[in-house]
Design an enzyme around this catalytic site. Structure first.
Site, PDB file in Angstrom:
ATOM      1  N   PHE A 289       0.846  -1.196   0.000  1.00  0.00           N
ATOM      2  CA  PHE A 289       0.000   0.000   0.000  1.00  0.00           C
ATOM      3  C   PHE A 289       0.880   1.244   0.000  1.00  0.00           C
ATOM      4  CE2 PHE A 289      -2.850   3.258   1.574  1.00  0.00           C
ATOM      5  CZ  PHE A 289      -4.031   2.966   0.932  1.00  0.00           C
TER       6      PHE A 289
ATOM      7  N   LYS B 274       4.252   1.544  -0.706  1.00  0.00           N
ATOM      8  CA  LYS B 274       5.474   0.902  -1.201  1.00  0.00           C
ATOM      9  C   LYS B 274       6.709   1.766  -0.998  1.00  0.00           C
ATOM     10  CE  LYS B 274       3.409  -1.797  -4.978  1.00  0.00           C
ATOM     11  NZ  LYS B 274       3.833  -3.192  -4.852  1.00  0.00           N
TER      12      LYS B 274
ATOM     13  N   GLY C 104       4.230  -5.938  -9.934  1.00  0.00           N
ATOM     14  CA  GLY C 104       5.612  -6.309 -10.248  1.00  0.00           C
ATOM     15  C   GLY C 104       6.647  -5.459  -9.528  1.00  0.00           C
TER      16      GLY C 104
ATOM     17  N   ASN D 244       9.570  -4.231   4.179  1.00  0.00           N
ATOM     18  CA  ASN D 244       9.391  -5.428   3.337  1.00  0.00           C
ATOM     19  C   ASN D 244      10.337  -5.292   2.147  1.00  0.00           C
ATOM     20  OD1 ASN D 244       8.253  -6.962   1.055  1.00  0.00           O
ATOM     21  ND2 ASN D 244       6.560  -7.412   2.435  1.00  0.00           N
TER      22      ASN D 244
ATOM     23  N   CYS E 104       5.988 -13.099  -3.973  1.00  0.00           N
ATOM     24  CA  CYS E 104       5.216 -12.290  -4.902  1.00  0.00           C
ATOM     25  C   CYS E 104       5.023 -13.079  -6.198  1.00  0.00           C
ATOM     26  CB  CYS E 104       5.920 -10.977  -5.189  1.00  0.00           C
ATOM     27  SG  CYS E 104       5.054 -10.031  -6.445  1.00  0.00           S
TER      28      CYS E 104
HETATM   29  C1  FMN Z   1      -2.131  -3.885  -5.186  1.00  0.00           C
HETATM   30  C2  FMN Z   1      -1.383  -4.755  -4.236  1.00  0.00           C
HETATM   31  C3  FMN Z   1      -0.007  -4.624  -4.134  1.00  0.00           C
HETATM   32  C4  FMN Z   1       0.710  -5.437  -3.255  1.00  0.00           C
HETATM   33  N1  FMN Z   1       2.049  -5.276  -3.147  1.00  0.00           N
HETATM   34  C5  FMN Z   1       2.740  -6.030  -2.260  1.00  0.00           C
HETATM   35  C6  FMN Z   1       4.135  -5.850  -2.094  1.00  0.00           C
HETATM   36  O1  FMN Z   1       4.751  -4.989  -2.718  1.00  0.00           O
HETATM   37  N2  FMN Z   1       4.772  -6.657  -1.210  1.00  0.00           N
HETATM   38  C7  FMN Z   1       4.122  -7.601  -0.461  1.00  0.00           C
HETATM   39  O2  FMN Z   1       4.762  -8.296   0.340  1.00  0.00           O
HETATM   40  N3  FMN Z   1       2.805  -7.780  -0.578  1.00  0.00           N
HETATM   41  C8  FMN Z   1       2.104  -7.010  -1.452  1.00  0.00           C
HETATM   42  N4  FMN Z   1       0.761  -7.197  -1.576  1.00  0.00           N
HETATM   43  C9  FMN Z   1       0.097  -8.276  -0.803  1.00  0.00           C
HETATM   44  C10 FMN Z   1      -0.534  -7.754   0.496  1.00  0.00           C
HETATM   45  O3  FMN Z   1       0.433  -7.233   1.351  1.00  0.00           O
HETATM   46  C11 FMN Z   1      -1.281  -8.888   1.211  1.00  0.00           C
HETATM   47  O4  FMN Z   1      -0.351  -9.858   1.619  1.00  0.00           O
HETATM   48  C12 FMN Z   1      -2.339  -9.565   0.335  1.00  0.00           C
HETATM   49  O5  FMN Z   1      -2.975  -8.625  -0.495  1.00  0.00           O
HETATM   50  C13 FMN Z   1      -3.393 -10.309   1.149  1.00  0.00           C
HETATM   51  O6  FMN Z   1      -4.057  -9.425   2.024  1.00  0.00           O
HETATM   52  P1  FMN Z   1      -5.489  -8.735   1.679  1.00  0.00           P
HETATM   53  O7  FMN Z   1      -6.409  -9.818   1.239  1.00  0.00           O
HETATM   54  O8  FMN Z   1      -5.888  -8.038   2.930  1.00  0.00           O
HETATM   55  O9  FMN Z   1      -5.222  -7.762   0.567  1.00  0.00           O
HETATM   56  C14 FMN Z   1       0.017  -6.393  -2.456  1.00  0.00           C
HETATM   57  C15 FMN Z   1      -1.358  -6.500  -2.557  1.00  0.00           C
HETATM   58  C16 FMN Z   1      -2.074  -5.705  -3.417  1.00  0.00           C
HETATM   59  C17 FMN Z   1      -3.573  -5.843  -3.503  1.00  0.00           C
END
Ligand code: FMN
Length: 342
Positions: free
Chosen positions: A69, A71, A119, A144, A180
């Protein structure tokens, strides 16, 4: 008000554009002297009973903002007024990178989910440090970290180490993001021997600092039992500080969204309500089969206080939200904290 007025307006725009628009809005609103107390009054629950102590850190409450969120660590000071107990910035990579071509972020409204293939778009390590130097110290901040997309497999560890060493003075805990689905490095980052090598290298670097920082591993919700057993062994062998379960999923089964739309969207990681059970099962498996040997941060599909309690019941010590924050609005954090007090 969020769900009846604000969300319909926000959801009528492109998801990525609205993400940055919301950032500017929160930042600009927070500049008004009267706004901070207003946000706090609306969203913050302060109560000693919500405090948690984990891996040597004291969290004001157990509800965090998940990685991805903020980043680039540009909004954590303002987001601290929305009731979170901790905020995880990143994923940060050593060099700035644009991420995948747009469009790469899609709402699945009928499923209360999101598919993204961002990405690891981020401004890079130096930019993150510049922002982290502005930390007002209101909350625990997690860092992270990941590797650049162009990095060759033999240099993955170097990338993690570069981020770890440079961010060490500025964050309270670290997360090695090895899960990821959008950066095409799965084989190596899922290999136990490689993870052992990576974790050992980062732990060795940790020992060179006067004060060591907790290190956690963020895993996918799609791991099978054999792979989860390996994670348990890995944590036991390395005495790593904990696990974040979970990242987004590559599984698309059981969605209400049509196959045609899913096909049109293409690849990406699924988050939100559709992955709730999957991630809870992973948490429960890790907690039960390790006999709760290490702390777990539970994340994946938390859209209500009941969802958060379910994760805690399954074995999570702390929880994080991302997609639920978008769908349910900032009052979700308060709802969870209030439910925890009950
Ligand atoms: C748009 C978006 C970008 C994300 N970017 C990252 C990231 O950069 N690094 C990471 O560890 N997780 C990233 N995540 C994963 C979230 O941190 C989380 O682990 C995952 O979305 C599950 O939680 P939620 O269902 O509450 O969204 C991202 C998720 C979303 C939706």
């Amino acid at each position: 008000m969020y769900k009846s007025i604000i969300r319909p307006v926000l959801f009528s725009f492109d998801p990525e554009k609205i993400h940055y628009f919301t950032f500017s809005l929160i930042r600009n609103l927070s500049k008004f002297p009267g706004m901070k107390p207003v946000f706090k009054a609306l969203y913050v629950v302060e109560d000693k009973r919500l405090e948690r102590e984990l891996f040597g850190l004291k969290f004001k409450n157990p509800v965090g903002l998940a990685a991805g969120f903020d980043k680039n660590a540009v909004l954590y000071n303002e987001l601290a007024n929305f009731g979170f107990g901790f905020i995880e910035i990143g994923t940060v990579t050593p060099k700035a990178q644009a991420g995948n071509p747009k469009k790469r972020l899609f709402r699945l409204k009928d499923d209360k989910g999101i598919i993204n293939r961002m990405g690891f778009n981020n401004e890079g390590l130096e930019a993150a440090i510049t922002q982290l130097k502005k930390n007002k110290g209101q909350l625990i901040i997690g860092g992270n970290i990941g590797k650049n997309t162009q990095t060759l497999p033999e240099d993955y560890t170097k990338d993690y180490l570069a981020c770890f060493n440079a961010l060490h003075p500025y964050v309270d805990y670290f997360v090695l993001n090895v899960s990821c689905p959008n950066v095409g490095s799965h084989a190596k980052l899922n290999d136990k021997d490689y993870l052992l090598e990576l974790i050992s290298a980062v732990q060795k670097a940790n020992k060179t600092f006067r004060k060591q920082k907790p290190i956690l591993l963020k895993i996918a919700p799609d791991l099978n039992h054999v792979q989860l057993d390996e994670i348990i062994e890995l944590i036991a062998e390395t005495s790593l500080d904990g696990v974040i379960a979970s990242n987004t999923s590559v599984d698309r089964s059981g969605l209400k969204t049509s196959d045609a739309r899913l096909k049109a969207i293409g690849n990406g990681g699924l988050s939100g309500q559709p992955i709730k059970e999957k991630s809870t099962k992973v948490i429960k498996y890790l907690a039960d089969n390790s006999h709760k040997a290490f702390p777990i941060i539970g994340v994946g599909g938390i859209h209500s206080a009941a969802d958060a309690l379910e994760k805690i019941e399954a074995g999570a010590d702390l929880v994080q939200v991302y997609t639920g924050f978008i769908y349910e609005g900032p009052s979700l954090i308060k709802q969870i904290n209030k439910a925890l007090l009950k």
